[in-house]
Write a protein that holds these residues in place. Structure first.
Motif, short mmCIF file in Angstrom:
data_model
loop_
_atom_site.label_atom_id
_atom_site.label_comp_id
_atom_site.label_asym_id
_atom_site.label_seq_id
_atom_site.Cartn_x
_atom_site.Cartn_y
_atom_site.Cartn_z
N ARG A 1 0.86 -1.20 0.00
CA ARG A 1 0.00 0.00 0.00
C ARG A 1 0.88 1.24 0.00
O ARG A 1 1.73 1.42 0.88
N LEU A 2 0.67 2.07 -1.00
CA LEU A 2 1.41 3.33 -1.08
C LEU A 2 0.48 4.48 -0.73
O LEU A 2 -0.71 4.41 -1.01
N LEU B 1 -0.12 -7.32 -5.25
CA LEU B 1 -1.12 -6.30 -5.54
C LEU B 1 -0.57 -4.95 -5.14
O LEU B 1 0.10 -4.82 -4.11
N LEU B 2 -0.88 -3.96 -5.94
CA LEU B 2 -0.47 -2.60 -5.59
C LEU B 2 -1.71 -1.78 -5.30
O LEU B 2 -2.61 -1.68 -6.13
N GLU B 3 -1.76 -1.24 -4.10
CA GLU B 3 -2.87 -0.35 -3.78
C GLU B 3 -2.31 1.04 -3.55
O GLU B 3 -1.33 1.21 -2.81
#
Lengths: 256, 113
Positions: free
Chosen positions: B30-31, B61-63
């Motif tokens: 998470r960014l 996964l990139l959130e």
């Protein structure tokens, strides 16, 4: 590639299952959540701090010169080197995507130079500069000019360990560039308005341009110069010498 | 387009963290990215795949949590939301806004095992 979450090529699977492209999924059993709070630039910033330490120990004034392509950076540098000859030792790191032409010009002007070719890269970073320093080995008490890749966007984010960013804007560009690329003008301590000898031939409103620059950065210093005719160059050289004196004086404290 | 460089820097940092904290696989990152950070969220997403191939982050996964630009107006003192870095206060129209958030770009947390 999933264009929603950018997860790699193919179809990645989680625990053998195709992953749902839902975002913000709750933590699954068996996994743990690691809190990081790590800046995306942390790696670069740590390397930049190392460069800055090295400059401080040697009393070097490091300047990061940034601008669009074609603002006259390299000519300005050549003229700066010629005019500082015998007054201040100057070393140069040249950043370009391709060719060593700029470093060749700088050497011809009489300063040691190292060329960094970034290939596809659009900016210099602290890591590249650290390696360039190994081969350049700038002298104690010298001025290190780092000519960044011509680009008013990306170099703003990457600290190289410099004392100041100096942004160069030429009067053949739009006077509203400080508003269009505010991050760079906000990051700079000094703006050089270059090619002012051409003003009589252009419709460029200097006051408007300087107003825009001060709007994005109320503290920015501004000097108007022409590297070609020499107009205003003495003010720039005085600014450099003052910075160099300061770096040299601070060196004693660092090494004490 | 410095987003790829940012993603590569992030991957390096997380690989080091993996060694320190003893995890071998990251499932989700998470960014937090501020709207005034000067980075394109879509370009970050695009760069994430190539930057993570062959690392502990491969397939993760990139959130991205986008944070609004906020700050205090230097004239009227209100806490306001701004769209651009040097906008004047949208409420009183006079003051510069001293930003309190909106320029962040950081890894908030990771789901790992």
């Amino acid at each position: 590639m999933c264009t929603t979450c950018g997860c790699g090529g193919g179809e990645p699977k989680l625990d053998g299952q195709p992953h749902s492209h839902e975002h913000g999924v709750p933590l699954r059993p068996g996994r743990r959540r690691v809190s990081l709070e790590q800046n995306l630039l942390a790696k670069n910033d740590a390397l930049a701090a190392g460069n800055r330490r090295a400059f401080a120990e040697l009393g070097i004034l490091a300047l990061n010169l940034v601008s669009s392509p074609g603002s006259g950076k390299t000519t300005l540098l050549e003229q700066t080197i010629l005019r500082l000859k015998g007054r201040v030792p100057v070393a140069v790191i040249e950043g370009d995507q391709q060719t060593s032409q700029d470093a060749d010009r700088i050497r011809a002007a009489g300063a040691p130079a190292v060329q960094i070719n970034t290939g596809k890269g659009c900016h210099l970073d602290a890591h590249m500069v650290g390696h360039a320093l190994e081969s350049l080995a700038p002298a104690e008490g010298s001025v290190l000019m780092i000519e960044n890749v011509g680009n008013l966007v990306c170099p703003a984010a990457f600290d190289l360990g410099e004392a100041h960013k100096v942004v160069i804007l030429s009067v053949t560009e739009g006077e509203d560039k400080p508003l269009k690329y505010p991050d760079m003008f906000a990051a700079a301590d000094l703006m050089l308005l270059n090619k002012v000898d051409l003003l009589p031939y252009l419709r460029f409103d200097v006051d408007r341009c300087l107003g825009f620059a001060r709007r994005v950065n109320p503290g920015i210093q501004i000097l108007q110069v022409s590297a070609q005719t020499g107009e205003g160059m003495e003010g720039w050289l005085t600014w450099i010498e003052a910075g160099r004196k300061k770096a040299w004086a601070a060196r004693a404290a660092v090494n004490a | 387009m410095h987003e790829l460089a940012l993603m590569e820097g992030m991957v390096q940092g997380i690989q080091e963290e993996a060694l320190r904290q003893g995890f071998t696989r990251v499932h989700q990152v998470r960014l937090e990215v501020g709207r005034l950070a000067g980075v394109e969220v879509e370009a970050l997403r695009f760069a994430f795949g190539p930057a993570t191939d062959g690392t502990v982050l491969e397939g993760a996964l990139l959130e991205i949590l986008e944070l609004p630009g906020r700050g205090l107006c230097q004239a009227c003192g209100e806490d306001v939301v701004v769209e651009a870095r040097f906008d004047l206060c949208p409420r009183c129209g006079e003051g510069f806004v001293a930003l309190t958030s909106g320029t962040e770009m950081r890894v908030k947390d990771l789901d790992v095992d």
